[in-house]
Design an enzyme around this catalytic site. Sequence first.
Site, PDB file in Angstrom:
ATOM      1  CE1 TYR A  11      -2.813   3.449   1.081  1.00 20.96           C
ATOM      2  CE2 TYR A  11      -2.571   2.762   2.896  1.00 20.96           C
ATOM      3  CZ  TYR A  11      -3.645   3.321   2.432  1.00 20.96           C
ATOM      4  OH  TYR A  11      -4.103   4.455   2.312  1.00 20.96           O
ATOM      5  CB  SER A 124       4.183   2.563  13.867  1.00 23.32           C
ATOM      6  OG  SER A 124       3.030   2.186  14.149  1.00 23.32           O
ATOM      7  CE1 TYR A 148       3.764  -2.826  12.907  1.00 23.24           C
ATOM      8  CE2 TYR A 148       2.828  -1.455  13.740  1.00 23.24           C
ATOM      9  CZ  TYR A 148       3.371  -1.878  12.913  1.00 23.24           C
ATOM     10  OH  TYR A 148       3.397  -0.765  12.101  1.00 23.24           O
ATOM     11  CE  LYS A 152       7.305  -1.276  11.273  1.00 25.96           C
ATOM     12  NZ  LYS A 152       7.416  -1.709  10.281  1.00 25.96           N
ATOM     13  CG  PHE A 177       1.169   9.645  13.633  1.00 27.96           C
ATOM     14  CD1 PHE A 177       2.334  10.378  13.520  1.00 27.96           C
ATOM     15  CD2 PHE A 177       0.156  10.010  15.072  1.00 27.96           C
ATOM     16  CE1 PHE A 177       2.559  11.121  14.769  1.00 27.96           C
ATOM     17  CE2 PHE A 177       0.999  10.598  16.397  1.00 27.96           C
ATOM     18  CZ  PHE A 177       2.456  10.497  15.603  1.00 27.96           C
ATOM     19  CG  ASN A 178      -3.994   6.232  12.211  1.00 27.11           C
ATOM     20  OD1 ASN A 178      -3.370   6.968  13.922  1.00 27.11           O
ATOM     21  ND2 ASN A 178      -4.483   5.166  13.046  1.00 27.11           N
ATOM     22  NE  ARG A 291      -8.393  -1.784  17.562  1.00 26.72           N
ATOM     23  CZ  ARG A 291      -8.847  -1.507  16.280  1.00 26.72           C
ATOM     24  NH1 ARG A 291      -8.747  -2.026  15.146  1.00 26.72           N
ATOM     25  NH2 ARG A 291      -8.344  -0.287  15.993  1.00 26.72           N
TER      26      ARG A 291
HETATM   27  P1  NAD Z   1       1.644  -3.226   2.759  1.00 25.22           P
HETATM   28  O1  NAD Z   1       1.895  -5.047   3.684  1.00 25.22           O
HETATM   29  O2  NAD Z   1       0.587  -3.586   2.227  1.00 25.22           O
HETATM   30  O3  NAD Z   1       3.001  -3.587   2.070  1.00 25.22           O
HETATM   31  C1  NAD Z   1       4.093  -4.282   2.746  1.00 25.22           C
HETATM   32  C2  NAD Z   1       4.584  -4.859   1.809  1.00 25.22           C
HETATM   33  O4  NAD Z   1       5.962  -5.903   1.779  1.00 25.22           O
HETATM   34  C3  NAD Z   1       4.002  -6.113   0.834  1.00 25.22           C
HETATM   35  O5  NAD Z   1       4.434  -5.788  -0.674  1.00 25.22           O
HETATM   36  C4  NAD Z   1       4.786  -7.426   1.379  1.00 25.22           C
HETATM   37  O6  NAD Z   1       4.390  -8.408   0.014  1.00 25.22           O
HETATM   38  C5  NAD Z   1       6.086  -6.921   1.380  1.00 25.22           C
HETATM   39  N1  NAD Z   1       6.457  -7.590   2.813  1.00 25.22           N
HETATM   40  C6  NAD Z   1       6.161  -8.486   3.668  1.00 25.22           C
HETATM   41  N2  NAD Z   1       7.411  -9.173   4.633  1.00 25.22           N
HETATM   42  C7  NAD Z   1       8.282  -9.849   3.058  1.00 25.22           C
HETATM   43  C8  NAD Z   1       9.173 -10.412   3.369  1.00 25.22           C
HETATM   44  N3  NAD Z   1       9.871 -10.743   4.831  1.00 25.22           N
HETATM   45  N4  NAD Z   1      10.328  -9.993   2.320  1.00 25.22           N
HETATM   46  C9  NAD Z   1       9.527  -9.000   1.298  1.00 25.22           C
HETATM   47  N5  NAD Z   1       8.289  -8.273   0.996  1.00 25.22           N
HETATM   48  C10 NAD Z   1       7.699  -8.285   2.033  1.00 25.22           C
HETATM   49  O7  NAD Z   1       1.438  -2.728   3.909  1.00 25.22           O
HETATM   50  P2  NAD Z   1       1.942  -0.990   4.300  1.00 25.22           P
HETATM   51  O8  NAD Z   1       1.069  -0.097   4.666  1.00 25.22           O
HETATM   52  O9  NAD Z   1       2.586  -0.923   2.954  1.00 25.22           O
HETATM   53  O10 NAD Z   1       2.880  -0.606   5.323  1.00 25.22           O
HETATM   54  C11 NAD Z   1       4.382  -1.043   4.755  1.00 25.22           C
HETATM   55  C12 NAD Z   1       5.489  -0.565   6.052  1.00 25.22           C
HETATM   56  O11 NAD Z   1       4.630   0.765   7.162  1.00 25.22           O
HETATM   57  C13 NAD Z   1       4.981  -1.895   6.813  1.00 25.22           C
HETATM   58  O12 NAD Z   1       6.583  -2.099   7.355  1.00 25.22           O
HETATM   59  C14 NAD Z   1       4.500  -1.367   8.084  1.00 25.22           C
HETATM   60  O13 NAD Z   1       4.643  -2.085   9.094  1.00 25.22           O
HETATM   61  C15 NAD Z   1       5.086  -0.150   7.991  1.00 25.22           C
HETATM   62  N6  NAD Z   1       3.612   1.246   8.568  1.00 25.22           N
HETATM   63  C16 NAD Z   1       2.291   1.213   8.267  1.00 25.22           C
HETATM   64  C17 NAD Z   1       0.834   1.830   8.543  1.00 25.22           C
HETATM   65  C18 NAD Z   1      -0.022   1.545   8.047  1.00 25.22           C
HETATM   66  O14 NAD Z   1      -1.315   2.359   8.893  1.00 25.22           O
HETATM   67  N7  NAD Z   1      -0.258   1.234   6.990  1.00 25.22           N
HETATM   68  C19 NAD Z   1       1.062   2.175  10.110  1.00 25.22           C
HETATM   69  C20 NAD Z   1       2.398   2.360  10.256  1.00 25.22           C
HETATM   70  C21 NAD Z   1       3.521   1.713  10.274  1.00 25.22           C
HETATM   71  N1  UFG Z   2     -11.757   1.489  14.649  1.00 23.75           N
HETATM   72  C1  UFG Z   2     -13.606   1.315  15.000  1.00 23.75           C
HETATM   73  N2  UFG Z   2     -13.711   0.420  14.098  1.00 23.75           N
HETATM   74  C2  UFG Z   2     -12.965  -0.279  13.110  1.00 23.75           C
HETATM   75  C3  UFG Z   2     -12.002   0.124  13.248  1.00 23.75           C
HETATM   76  C4  UFG Z   2     -11.204   0.967  14.568  1.00 23.75           C
HETATM   77  O1  UFG Z   2     -14.511   2.459  15.503  1.00 23.75           O
HETATM   78  O2  UFG Z   2     -14.003  -1.543  12.143  1.00 23.75           O
HETATM   79  C5  UFG Z   2     -11.625   2.844  15.894  1.00 23.75           C
HETATM   80  C6  UFG Z   2     -10.116   1.619  16.295  1.00 23.75           C
HETATM   81  O3  UFG Z   2     -11.365   2.190  18.093  1.00 23.75           O
HETATM   82  C7  UFG Z   2      -9.569   3.924  16.326  1.00 23.75           C
HETATM   83  C8  UFG Z   2      -9.816   3.878  15.542  1.00 23.75           C
HETATM   84  O4  UFG Z   2     -11.104   3.682  14.726  1.00 23.75           O
HETATM   85  O5  UFG Z   2     -10.317   4.696  17.690  1.00 23.75           O
HETATM   86  C9  UFG Z   2      -8.648   3.980  14.337  1.00 23.75           C
HETATM   87  O6  UFG Z   2      -8.530   2.797  14.770  1.00 23.75           O
HETATM   88  P1  UFG Z   2      -7.079   1.791  13.382  1.00 23.75           P
HETATM   89  O7  UFG Z   2      -7.215  -0.123  13.288  1.00 23.75           O
HETATM   90  O8  UFG Z   2      -7.617   2.718  11.144  1.00 23.75           O
HETATM   91  O9  UFG Z   2      -6.568   2.643  13.807  1.00 23.75           O
HETATM   92  P2  UFG Z   2      -4.897   1.941  14.741  1.00 23.75           P
HETATM   93  O10 UFG Z   2      -5.012   3.998  14.881  1.00 23.75           O
HETATM   94  O11 UFG Z   2      -5.634   1.780  15.870  1.00 23.75           O
HETATM   95  O12 UFG Z   2      -3.871   1.587  14.635  1.00 23.75           O
HETATM   96  C10 UFG Z   2      -3.324   2.021  13.635  1.00 23.75           C
HETATM   97  C11 UFG Z   2      -2.362   1.084  12.159  1.00 23.75           C
HETATM   98  C12 UFG Z   2      -1.332   0.034  13.655  1.00 23.75           C
HETATM   99  C13 UFG Z   2      -0.344   1.365  14.573  1.00 23.75           C
HETATM  100  C14 UFG Z   2      -1.066   2.380  15.043  1.00 23.75           C
HETATM  101  C15 UFG Z   2      -0.506   3.134  15.530  1.00 23.75           C
HETATM  102  O13 UFG Z   2      -2.955   0.161  11.886  1.00 23.75           O
HETATM  103  O14 UFG Z   2      -0.734  -0.696  12.926  1.00 23.75           O
HETATM  104  O15 UFG Z   2      -2.114   2.550  14.341  1.00 23.75           O
HETATM  105  O16 UFG Z   2       0.472   3.910  14.840  1.00 23.75           O
HETATM  106  F1  UFG Z   2       0.016   0.237  15.401  1.00 23.75           F
END
Ligand code: NAD
Ligand code: UFG
Length: 337
Positions: A11, A124, A148, A152, A177-178, A291
């Site tokens: 993503y 994160s 998780y 990180k 953040f989100n 949650r």
């Molecule tokens: P995502 O799952 O869409 O993308 C991660 C990609 O890494 C995928 O394409 C997956 O196939 C690949 N991948 C996973 N494990 C692998 C491995 N061992 N070797 C090679 N490729 C691998 O996730 P994203 O939302 O794009 O997140 C990217 C990064 O940002 C992650 O490290 C995630 O922890 C971090 N992050 C994401 C969020 C979020 O909310 N999306 C928030 C904070 C941090």
């Molecule tokens: N929420 C709902 N219903 C749902 C999903 C979420 O009410 O079905 C609420 C949660 O309780 C929270 C808000 O929406 O209040 C946001 O929730 P998310 O799951 O979208 O996001 P979080 O902040 O809980 O988690 C995100 C990432 C995690 C990361 C975290 C802190 O998904 O990977 O931010 O960076 F760890």
Amino acid sequence: MRVLVTGGAGYLGSHTLLELMALNYEVCVLDNYSNATPEVLSRVRSLSNGTVTDYTGDVRDDAMLDRVMAEFRPDAVIHFAGLKAVGESAEKPLYYYDVNVGGTLAVVRAMERAGCNRIIFSSSATVYGEPTYLPYDEAHPTTPKSVYGQSKLMAERILTDWTVANGAASAVILRYFNPVGAHISGQIGEDPSDIPNNLMPYIAQVAVGKRDVLTIFGDDYDTPDGTGLRDYIHVVDLARAHVAALGYAVRHTGARPFNIGTGQSYSVRDIVAAFGRACGAEIPVRQAPRRVGDIAAMQADAGRAMRELNWKATHTLDDMTVSTWKWQSGNPDGYTR
Ligand code: NAD
Ligand code: UFG
């Protein structure tokens, strides 16, 4: 500049590729497709009309990393590849540490073997844990509540210690953040492989008719409307933060964390209302208890990124919901993996 993007089919990675290619960076992807499909890169290629070199492989595979380093010779690595589900991380801690910590270690070791000194790391805001004050700045204590988050923080530590020992090394640690929203084309976006854990993709699936109702987790938080507050950031703003971070890594050595958020927070109900405006229909909701593991509010102090990366989020909440709806309505089944 040549940039290796691990997890580039995911993503955040796919949106970052487009921003890099628009500025003529040469890009290469290493992805094992554990949470993505090669179709993503086809769409990135057609949207950018550019070249994406890609390797299918795991970031824990030293031989594969050496091959990519030798053939592509990156000037920098953006390391997105990793696992991100908080709940799953409690069930599979060793797997999470292996991929997120072991994977980062393997990438940095391969960089060192190849003489590549710049890494941008996907961290994160969850590394902060329960807020002792808000908005979080980068000096806030780090006490993550999940495996998780711990994984990180450990990876951040590894990168920091590496730059202490290697005076030429630069590690830019981005604490997201989100992230929400999608590319303006509606061609790429977030495509959860299972029931979405996160709010925005869940609402999008309700809006498109794939799920019946959004469950709102908790309405008794100490927030204006009782629901959780988060700092949602548009994925294109987040992608641009990586471009800014590459510039910073060229100018600086050492390790430095940056919050990547807008500095503004919205409640669950704000998001539901904004999505309703975007899709032109009311989103059905039901109320449920909190949650487990959730905190009431998260908000970034993004001042450091503004001052030092010269980066600032520019997209609005409506940009986030409208782009999500364009992606979801145009691709009801995502990339159909
Ligand atoms: P995502 O799952 O869409 O993308 C991660 C990609 O890494 C995928 O394409 C997956 O196939 C690949 N991948 C996973 N494990 C692998 C491995 N061992 N070797 C090679 N490729 C691998 O996730 P994203 O939302 O794009 O997140 C990217 C990064 O940002 C992650 O490290 C995630 O922890 C971090 N992050 C994401 C969020 C979020 O909310 N999306 C928030 C904070 C941090
Ligand atoms: N929420 C709902 N219903 C749902 C999903 C979420 O009410 O079905 C609420 C949660 O309780 C929270 C808000 O929406 O209040 C946001 O929730 P998310 O799951 O979208 O996001 P979080 O902040 O809980 O988690 C995100 C990432 C995690 C990361 C975290 C802190 O998904 O990977 O931010 O960076 F760890």
